[in-house]
Scaffold this active site. Structure first.
Site, PDB file in Angstrom:
ATOM      1  N   GLY A 137      -6.632 -12.353  -1.567  1.00 41.39           N
ATOM      2  CA  GLY A 137      -6.419 -10.919  -1.461  1.00 41.39           C
ATOM      3  C   GLY A 137      -5.453 -10.391  -2.508  1.00 41.39           C
TER       4      GLY A 137
ATOM      5  N   PHE B  61      -1.335  -5.209  -1.671  1.00 38.75           N
ATOM      6  CA  PHE B  61       0.093  -5.055  -1.931  1.00 38.75           C
ATOM      7  C   PHE B  61       0.851  -6.374  -1.770  1.00 38.75           C
ATOM      8  CE2 PHE B  61      -1.024  -0.623  -0.789  1.00 38.75           C
ATOM      9  CZ  PHE B  61      -0.553   0.002  -1.927  1.00 38.75           C
ATOM     10  N   GLY B  62       0.503  -7.142  -0.719  1.00 36.38           N
ATOM     11  CA  GLY B  62       1.206  -8.405  -0.472  1.00 36.38           C
ATOM     12  C   GLY B  62       0.860  -9.465  -1.501  1.00 36.38           C
TER      13      GLY B  62
ATOM     14  N   VAL C  23     -14.087 -14.994   0.568  1.00 40.09           N
ATOM     15  CA  VAL C  23     -13.640 -16.179   1.283  1.00 40.09           C
ATOM     16  C   VAL C  23     -14.312 -16.200   2.642  1.00 40.09           C
ATOM     17  CG1 VAL C  23     -11.661 -17.321   2.332  1.00 40.09           C
ATOM     18  CG2 VAL C  23     -11.477 -16.320   0.052  1.00 40.09           C
TER      19      VAL C  23
ATOM     20  N   GLU D 233      -3.695  13.782   6.335  1.00 44.00           N
ATOM     21  CA  GLU D 233      -3.878  14.114   4.927  1.00 44.00           C
ATOM     22  C   GLU D 233      -5.302  14.602   4.644  1.00 44.00           C
ATOM     23  OE1 GLU D 233      -0.258  11.269   3.321  1.00 44.00           O
ATOM     24  OE2 GLU D 233      -2.264  10.429   3.456  1.00 44.00           O
TER      25      GLU D 233
ATOM     26  N   ASP E 189      -1.053  -6.750   6.557  1.00 43.94           N
ATOM     27  CA  ASP E 189      -1.778  -6.235   7.721  1.00 43.94           C
ATOM     28  C   ASP E 189      -2.429  -7.329   8.559  1.00 43.94           C
ATOM     29  OD1 ASP E 189      -1.146  -3.757   6.801  1.00 43.94           O
ATOM     30  OD2 ASP E 189      -3.192  -2.986   6.753  1.00 43.94           O
TER      31      ASP E 189
ATOM     32  N   ALA F  62       2.274  -0.746   3.505  1.00 42.64           N
ATOM     33  CA  ALA F  62       2.393  -1.434   2.226  1.00 42.64           C
ATOM     34  C   ALA F  62       3.754  -2.111   2.054  1.00 42.64           C
ATOM     35  CB  ALA F  62       2.155  -0.444   1.089  1.00 42.64           C
ATOM     36  N   GLN F  63       4.819  -1.434   2.488  1.00 39.35           N
ATOM     37  CA  GLN F  63       6.165  -1.977   2.302  1.00 39.35           C
ATOM     38  C   GLN F  63       6.341  -3.342   2.968  1.00 39.35           C
ATOM     39  OE1 GLN F  63       8.874  -1.535   0.565  1.00 39.35           O
ATOM     40  NE2 GLN F  63       7.865   0.107  -0.561  1.00 39.35           N
TER      41      GLN F  63
END
Lengths: 438, 438
Positions: free
Chosen positions: A16, A19-20, A84, A175, A305, A322-323
């Protein structure tokens, strides 16, 4: 297959490029490991701006960045486009669409996907928005339905094409609702002189009694006020019962005729096969310890996540933002290096930088620690933080120009239907069933 | 259906929102007509930059512009997304996917499509590049084949994935060849450390003995020199015999193993049904008189690539370029207004502003009247002219930033595979046939 930059070093496989995964890979730069990243796409997506792709105000490519390009100056990094299929923890390899790949250390950073909570009809007919193709499909569907509305002779016939129902009043739903309201308020009658503003309706639905559930009361209240002011109809404390592609029905019997339902009501971890069921917790996430190791393993890690670091302080794991993924990415890389260097592991601790959501022009809400603010300054802050977080100078410039153009003209975005989206409808489905039955 | 802004005025139906259709519609602003434009897409495409979309250096949306937005301040303009199936000149209506539409005046501006000269295999396996989805397919195919090459163990297995064959050495073929050579020379080994520059080959094929056939000898010679200098292999005076998706064979027996064949060897007019065969001339174009009227009609006009104004001076009609279409668009609108106002018609006369082609960084060729120049200044001129010709200030800025970023970094573009392209191959085809036979 050979992924080794230096055959003396162990191979870390990262599944993946979100973000991570990105943060983990970066942290391995110039370290004594070989890094192989696998992703089914060749790009990293900046998902906080995905709704602007769906709304036609940004090109999809300004929120995405090539994973190969991102790491073209990191010698120990290799990348493969691959799906995967499963993990074999005993044999220490992953099964993928390009063959089995042995690992020394494995980082599962596969993120999450849309959760329809088992409702097959909603899954079939509502539009999810977790990937770029899904966001583009939403854009094309909306534009096609506006074009279809123009062709209808009566208000009643136009109605389902001009009703927009957003399910889930988290940041994405809020949004989207704000953006659609701005399209209605500023663009609709310019682009479609045949249509009337009053005929287009935007509904925001949540089973919770408020919008932006996890944010502060101040943020939630301000967002509701902004949305109402823009003409969004809030259906809070309202649960969706069914959707057949033409009518959405809520618990209690109320219903809305609509061809446009966007579903952002929940997510669930995307876990590769081969992870024991007892290691999977609420939200389809993999249970990890404080070192991001998957419960029971020292060489398999999970972050972001797809992972839930269950501790006394975090009984449900960390929020799926994301953080968390980025900070866990750094932690996981450090811990893998610690293992290699026989150093003690470091427990992950989340530093919450706060959360924000934007509703529209000059309107956003922000909770930064104990500081909560709403309105124009929050909106400026939101834009600044999202701009600097984007990957690639070119992308930043392009997004900036798009935002300036939208702000000045009240008419940003190109709103092109590049590939037609064919939506399933109840009728099409009925026909399909009939044909299969024959 | 009602398309009338003012029911007292006649209705002009324009089929096609390309260069010609746009100019015609603009010319009708504030004139005593109702204008209805039909196009199967909701955008106008700036095709001279389409090759940069295929090469991943520009987003598709920066070269396209919403037709509704373009005309949102022209009150007598209406637009519908529709496919035109045929023209009924006697009943004075067009048959479309959204129903029959009656016209008072009809402008056929449907442009051209790829000409495979009847070779069904080439049509099936080679990649055309006349639309945005086709350009995106080319981009995805190339990127997927580079990813596939990385997975192959031997040079021989990699070869067909790394051979690029461009058929047709007009401006499109030359520009594609130059761009691919630049990807090979500057980007390939950065993005794919597993691949070698020498293994990627770019071939430019034409049955004519020179590139840029219709341009001056100076332009042609300079372009050939530029291309050779960048490592493009020119196969001129070479005719393609067959392509089965894996091997392209040339007259005389020479062949190249390649999964990447882009076909820009010819175009043909896209004529709606209902136009008499005797009115169709070479290149599948509609024969028109000097007033752009379709031979035999006073109320049906044809302009641009789909039309051929056959006169003594232009025995084959005008060249299929944007300038001709644009100037004819103006002429056709003026002549329709002349008819309405009972004024004499004006004969179309083409003012040739010259032609240009770009090969790569600092390299272009230009023939402007008797002035012919090549190299850096031609390249600057090419960029300037294409920038100011783009529709929309936002698009101009975005293209400008992309070009600056590419120039500075030698590594422009995002190269993302947003939707996988599934190419037919000879094997897949054979399997399909087998399955159908069972």
């Amino acid at each position: 297959m050979d992924f080794a930059y230096n055959t003396k070093f162990p191979l870390v496989v990262i599944i993946g490029g979100g973000f991570g995964g990105i943060e983990a890979a970066k942290k391995f730069k110039n370290k004594p490991v070989n890094v192989l990243m696998l992703d089914k796409n060749n790009y990293h997506g900046f998902w906080p701006l995905l709704y602007q792709v769906a709304m036609g105000s940004l090109e999809c490519e300004s929120i995405a960045f090539s994973l190969r390009k991102k790491f073209d100056n990191q010698k120990n990094f290799r990348f493969r486009v691959a799906e995967v299929k499963g993990v074999n923890p005993v044999g220490k390899y992953v099964e993928t669409s390009i063959g089995d790949i042995a690992y020394d250390y494995l980082v599962i950073a596969t993120g999450s996907t849309t959760n329809f909570f088992g409702n097959k009809d909603i899954e079939r007919y509502a539009m999810p928005m977790k990937t770029i193709p899904e966001a583009l499909n939403i854009r094309y569907l909306i534009l096609q339905n506006l074009e279809a509305a123009v062709l209808k002779a009566s208000k009643e016939e136009r109605e389902p094409y001009l009703n927009f129902v957003l399910v889930g009043a988290g940041p994405t739903g809020v949004e989207l609702a704000g953006s659609l309201a701005e399209i209605r308020n500023h663009i609709l009658t310019k682009d479609y002189p045949e249509l009337k503003k009053e005929e287009m309706k935007v509904y925001l639905v949540d089973f919770l009694p408020k919008v932006l559930g996890p944010m502060s009361e101040e943020a939630s209240k301000a967002a509701e006020k902004f949305l109402r002011g823009m003409g969004v109809e809030l259906l809070l404390g309202t649960k969706v019962e069914s959707y057949d592609g033409e009518t959405i029905v809520f618990e209690g019997g109320k219903s809305i005729r609509t061809m446009n339902v966007i579903w952002s009501a929940g997510v669930m971890g995307q876990i590769p096969a081969g992870i024991d069921k007892e290691k999977i917790v609420r939200g389809n996430r993999i249970k990890t310890n404080v070192y991001c190791q998957v419960d029971g393993f020292t060489d398999i890690f999970a972050i972001g996540d797809v992972a839930a670091s269950i501790t006394e302080k975090t009984p449900n794991g960390h929020p799926g933002v994301a953080q968390v993924a980025m900070q866990q990415g750094v932690n996981v890389a450090e811990n893998i290096l610690n293992i290699i260097e026989n150093k003690p592991l470091e427990a992950f601790s989340y530093f919450d930088k706060g959360s924000m959501a934007t509703i529209g022009r000059n309107k956003a809400v922000a909770d930064i620690g104990k500081i909560k603010f709403q309105g124009f300054f929050a909106w400026l802050t939101w834009m600044f933080i999202h701009l600097i977080s984007l990957m690639g100078g070119r992308n930043r410039w392009i997004v900036f120009i798009n935002w300036v153009a939208s702000y000045v003209s009240y008419n940003g975005g190109n709103r092109l239907i590049i590939r037609k989206f064919v939506k399933e409808t109840a009728d099409a489905q009925k026909n399909a069933v009939t044909k299969a039955d024959q």
